[in-house]
Write an enzyme that holds these catalytic residues in place. Structure first.
Site, mmCIF file in Angstrom:
data_model
loop_
_atom_site.group_PDB
_atom_site.id
_atom_site.type_symbol
_atom_site.label_atom_id
_atom_site.label_comp_id
_atom_site.label_asym_id
_atom_site.label_seq_id
_atom_site.Cartn_x
_atom_site.Cartn_y
_atom_site.Cartn_z
ATOM 1 C CG ASP A 151 -2.224 0.732 0.986
ATOM 2 O OD1 ASP A 151 -2.194 1.812 0.350
ATOM 3 O OD2 ASP A 151 -3.268 0.224 1.424
ATOM 4 C CG ASP A 187 2.329 5.058 -7.609
ATOM 5 O OD1 ASP A 187 1.233 4.503 -7.792
ATOM 6 O OD2 ASP A 187 2.671 6.100 -8.204
ATOM 7 C CE1 TYR A 228 -14.526 1.887 -6.769
ATOM 8 C CE2 TYR A 228 -16.879 1.467 -7.046
ATOM 9 C CZ TYR A 228 -15.668 1.170 -6.439
ATOM 10 O OH TYR A 228 -15.597 0.153 -5.518
ATOM 11 C CE LYS A 287 -13.115 -1.265 -7.727
ATOM 12 N NZ LYS A 287 -11.929 -1.981 -7.231
ATOM 13 C CB THR A 291 -15.383 0.825 4.172
ATOM 14 O OG1 THR A 291 -16.073 1.386 3.036
ATOM 15 C CG2 THR A 291 -15.534 -0.688 4.159
#
Length: 257
Positions: free
Chosen positions: A45, A64, A157, A161, A192
């Site tokens: 990460d 990255d 997004y 996906k 989250t």
């Protein structure tokens, strides 16, 4: 469920797992559960985890994911330190700014597709050769229910996906003969930080955003990160040895309508 009290602990014992995005809520739940079930886990990460890992079998590597040179270097370092990977979980992802397509910018497109699609591809590119040499492996790519359905809030997004979903299917066909399974996992609305951010930025306001999001679900609540992690555990384990090219949807029934 507390993974340390799971009666089936050891479902990925002795395996080496690479997880991207382990500093996020879903990724962190995956890291913890795989480690609790006996895997040696490398968390990749850009950010460091908010809290130290309970298990000594987890190590952190910063990079990255959109940088091909960095990805190649870090994967090589992990293989040297831990051995060839048996499991790759591409959980890293970003949501991007809520905006319709005509108001989105090229930089925003590049950012979302860079992490969500390019990052998944780069990790696969570097990990697969090691799996081919060992003749086995399981790759789990994080898509979303919005890799299956459309929506107006974050179209970039959704598109990214959808790309992850089809990349998973193509790679399943390509690498199956080498003993490598590739599946996508599709979380619904989860409790989250990313979900909270999306709600706060929604033009509907957070209360109406959540009402619309879960009101029609057969299970009318948000999911918990651990509920996704158990799905990943199944796909990572040998229990799913005949499962590849599939979409595991964990969404409280959102897409059942």
């Amino acid at each position: 469920m507390n993974p340390t009290k799971d009666p089936l602990v050891g479902r990925v014992a002795g395996k080496v797992a690479i997880v991207t995005g382990g500093s996020g809520d879903l990724g962190a739940a995956v890291v913890r559960l795989l480690a609790a079930h006996g895997a040696t886990v490398a968390n990749l990460d850009r950010a460091t985890p908010a809290q130290p890992w309970e298990s000594g079998s987890v190590s952190d590597w910063q990079l990255d994911l959109t940088d091909a040179v960095e990805v190649e270097r870090v994967v090589a370092e992990i293989v040297s330190a831990l051995g060839g990977p048996d499991i790759l979980v591409n959980a890293a992802g970003i949501l991007g700014r809520p905006a319709p397509s005509h108001q989105s910018t090229e930089d925003e497109f590049d950012a979302v597709f860079g992490v969500n699609v390019k990052g998944t591809w780069l990790m696969t590119k570097q990990v697969v050769p090691h799996m081919i040499r060992s003749g086995r492996g399981s790759i789990i790519n994080f898509s979303s229910i919005h890799g299956l359905t459309g929506g107006s809030n974050v179209p970039l997004y959704h598109a990214s996906k959808g790309a992850v979903r089809l990349l998973s299917k193509a790679d399943a066909v390509t690498y199956g003969p080498h003993g490598i399974r590739v599946n996508s996992i599709h979380p619904g609305s989860m409790r989250t930080r990313m979900s909270s951010s999306s709600a706060e930025r929604s033009l509907l306001g957070p209360e109406e955003y959540y009402r619309r999001l879960v009101a029609g679900n057969p299970i009318a609540r948000q999911g918990e990160p651990e509920e996704i992690a158990y799905g990943v555990l199944y796909l990572a384990s040998d229990e799913s040895s005949f499962t590849t090219g599939t979409e595991l949807v964990i969404d409280g029934g959102y897409t059942a309508h």
